[in-house]
Design an enzyme around this catalytic site. Structure first.
Site, mmCIF file in Angstrom:
data_model
loop_
_atom_site.group_PDB
_atom_site.id
_atom_site.type_symbol
_atom_site.label_atom_id
_atom_site.label_comp_id
_atom_site.label_asym_id
_atom_site.label_seq_id
_atom_site.Cartn_x
_atom_site.Cartn_y
_atom_site.Cartn_z
ATOM 1 N N LYS A 1 -8.747 5.330 -20.019
ATOM 2 C CA LYS A 1 -9.236 5.971 -21.239
ATOM 3 C C LYS A 1 -8.168 5.915 -22.319
ATOM 4 O O LYS A 1 -7.550 4.904 -22.521
ATOM 5 C CB LYS A 1 -9.656 7.422 -20.937
ATOM 6 C CG LYS A 1 -10.590 7.556 -19.733
ATOM 7 C CD LYS A 1 -11.915 6.881 -19.968
ATOM 8 C CE LYS A 1 -12.870 6.992 -18.803
ATOM 9 N NZ LYS A 1 -12.366 6.493 -17.516
ATOM 10 N N ARG B 1 0.840 -1.205 0.000
ATOM 11 C CA ARG B 1 0.000 0.000 0.000
ATOM 12 C C ARG B 1 0.875 1.256 0.000
ATOM 13 O O ARG B 1 0.514 2.283 -0.569
ATOM 14 C CB ARG B 1 -0.958 0.000 1.206
ATOM 15 C CG ARG B 1 -1.739 1.312 1.352
ATOM 16 C CD ARG B 1 -2.994 1.168 2.184
ATOM 17 N NE ARG B 1 -2.786 0.528 3.463
ATOM 18 C CZ ARG B 1 -2.192 1.083 4.515
ATOM 19 N NH1 ARG B 1 -1.708 2.304 4.449
ATOM 20 N NH2 ARG B 1 -2.065 0.421 5.649
ATOM 21 N N ASP C 1 -6.859 17.971 -15.513
ATOM 22 C CA ASP C 1 -7.184 16.584 -15.830
ATOM 23 C C ASP C 1 -6.866 16.389 -17.311
ATOM 24 O O ASP C 1 -7.522 16.952 -18.179
ATOM 25 C CB ASP C 1 -8.668 16.322 -15.526
ATOM 26 C CG ASP C 1 -9.059 14.863 -15.722
ATOM 27 O OD1 ASP C 1 -8.449 14.196 -16.584
ATOM 28 O OD2 ASP C 1 -9.984 14.394 -15.031
ATOM 29 N N TYR D 1 -15.745 15.891 -15.661
ATOM 30 C CA TYR D 1 -16.269 14.525 -15.548
ATOM 31 C C TYR D 1 -17.246 14.480 -14.355
ATOM 32 O O TYR D 1 -16.959 15.035 -13.287
ATOM 33 C CB TYR D 1 -15.088 13.554 -15.357
ATOM 34 C CG TYR D 1 -15.523 12.198 -14.925
ATOM 35 C CD1 TYR D 1 -16.308 11.408 -15.774
ATOM 36 C CD2 TYR D 1 -15.197 11.689 -13.672
ATOM 37 C CE1 TYR D 1 -16.743 10.160 -15.371
ATOM 38 C CE2 TYR D 1 -15.624 10.442 -13.277
ATOM 39 C CZ TYR D 1 -16.397 9.679 -14.126
ATOM 40 O OH TYR D 1 -16.829 8.448 -13.727
HETATM 41 C C1 LIG Z 1 -11.889 13.062 -17.557
HETATM 42 C C2 LIG Z 1 -12.018 12.023 -16.481
HETATM 43 N N1 LIG Z 1 -11.401 12.226 -15.294
HETATM 44 C C3 LIG Z 1 -11.510 11.339 -14.283
HETATM 45 C C4 LIG Z 1 -12.265 10.183 -14.429
HETATM 46 C C5 LIG Z 1 -12.359 9.227 -13.284
HETATM 47 O O1 LIG Z 1 -11.520 8.151 -13.489
HETATM 48 P P1 LIG Z 1 -11.801 6.638 -13.040
HETATM 49 O O2 LIG Z 1 -13.013 6.151 -13.773
HETATM 50 O O3 LIG Z 1 -10.526 5.930 -13.447
HETATM 51 O O4 LIG Z 1 -11.993 6.642 -11.558
HETATM 52 C C6 LIG Z 1 -12.898 9.921 -15.646
HETATM 53 C C7 LIG Z 1 -13.689 8.717 -15.833
HETATM 54 O O5 LIG Z 1 -14.447 8.560 -16.780
HETATM 55 C C8 LIG Z 1 -12.786 10.873 -16.695
HETATM 56 O O6 LIG Z 1 -13.389 10.698 -17.881
#
Ligand SMILES: Cc1ncc(COP(=O)(O)O)c(C=O)c1O
Length: 200
Positions: free
Chosen positions: A199, A50, A174, A102
């Site tokens: 993704k 961890r 992000d 998101y």
């Molecule tokens: C732009 C973006 N940021 C963060 C996330 C969250 O990631 P995770 O699904 O790996 O927890 C997503 C998920 O779809 C996303 O599209």
């Protein structure tokens, strides 16, 4: 030497630390939870998975090299990374965020952050002046996604980073949808970059 992005994806930029001395070409997946110490009070840097694990360390090293950052942390999901990042804020702090983040990130800001006394103002970050107008005395973080999920809205990282610096805020980007292959937010003035690795 300037390495091609494909090479960096596989090997990173520098020689990796000699953790695995078997000569394995692909970095092994370590499944051990605990690690033996060479002697009392001595650690190889791996005690308990961890805290750190050779496979995760390798992933962090390579992603950090791709983003050209100073260090990287890997988590089991993108939302875990977002949660940890938002945890650096204190009650009373304020976030200016993209209105089309998101959904999971918006829900986290609107429910957990709000409950913990952290307010978020959502603005269309494709217009830089909206970001500037939304800054308050207690704004500690500007959190943008570019392009956004789902509307593919674009923000000017370089211009927003100037606002962040002027107002003593951390700029978080992000970078899930473009990845460092197409966009390197740290090079454009961002302080932290994050990804959901499932993704692109
Ligand atoms: C732009 C973006 N940021 C963060 C996330 C969250 O990631 P995770 O699904 O790996 O927890 C997503 C998920 O779809 C996303 O599209």
């Amino acid at each position: 030497m300037n390495k091609n992005v494909g090479t960096v994806c596989v090997h990173g930029k520098k020689q990796r630390r000699n953790v695995d001395n078997t000569g394995a070409v692909s970095f092994p997946i370590y499944q051990s939870a605990t690690f033996v110490h060479p002697a009392f009070g001595e650690s190889t840097g791996f005690d308990y998975s961890r805290l750190q694990n050779p496979t995760r360390e390798e992933l962090e090293r390579v992603v950090n090299d791709l983003e050209e950052g100073v260090d990287a942390l890997a988590f089991s999901t993108g939302m875990a990374a977002v949660t940890v990042l938002l945890d650096i804020l204190e009650p009373g702090d304020h976030i200016v965020a993209t209105d089309d983040l998101y959904g999971g990130t918006i829900r986290l800001m609107e429910s957990i952050c709000k409950k913990n006394g952290i307010k978020t103002t959502f603005v269309e970050t494709d217009k830089v002046e909206n970001v500037e107008k939304a800054i308050e005395k207690n704004t500690k973080m500007i959190y943008i996604e570019t392009p956004t999920n789902p509307m593919m809205k674009i923000a000017d990282i370089e211009e927003i980073s100037k606002i962040a610096k002027k107002n003593n805020c951390i700029l978080v980007v992000d970078n899930t949808f473009l990845t460092p292959y197409f966009q390197k937010p740290l090079k454009l003035g961002a302080d932290v970059v994050l990804h959901s690795a499932t993704k692109y």
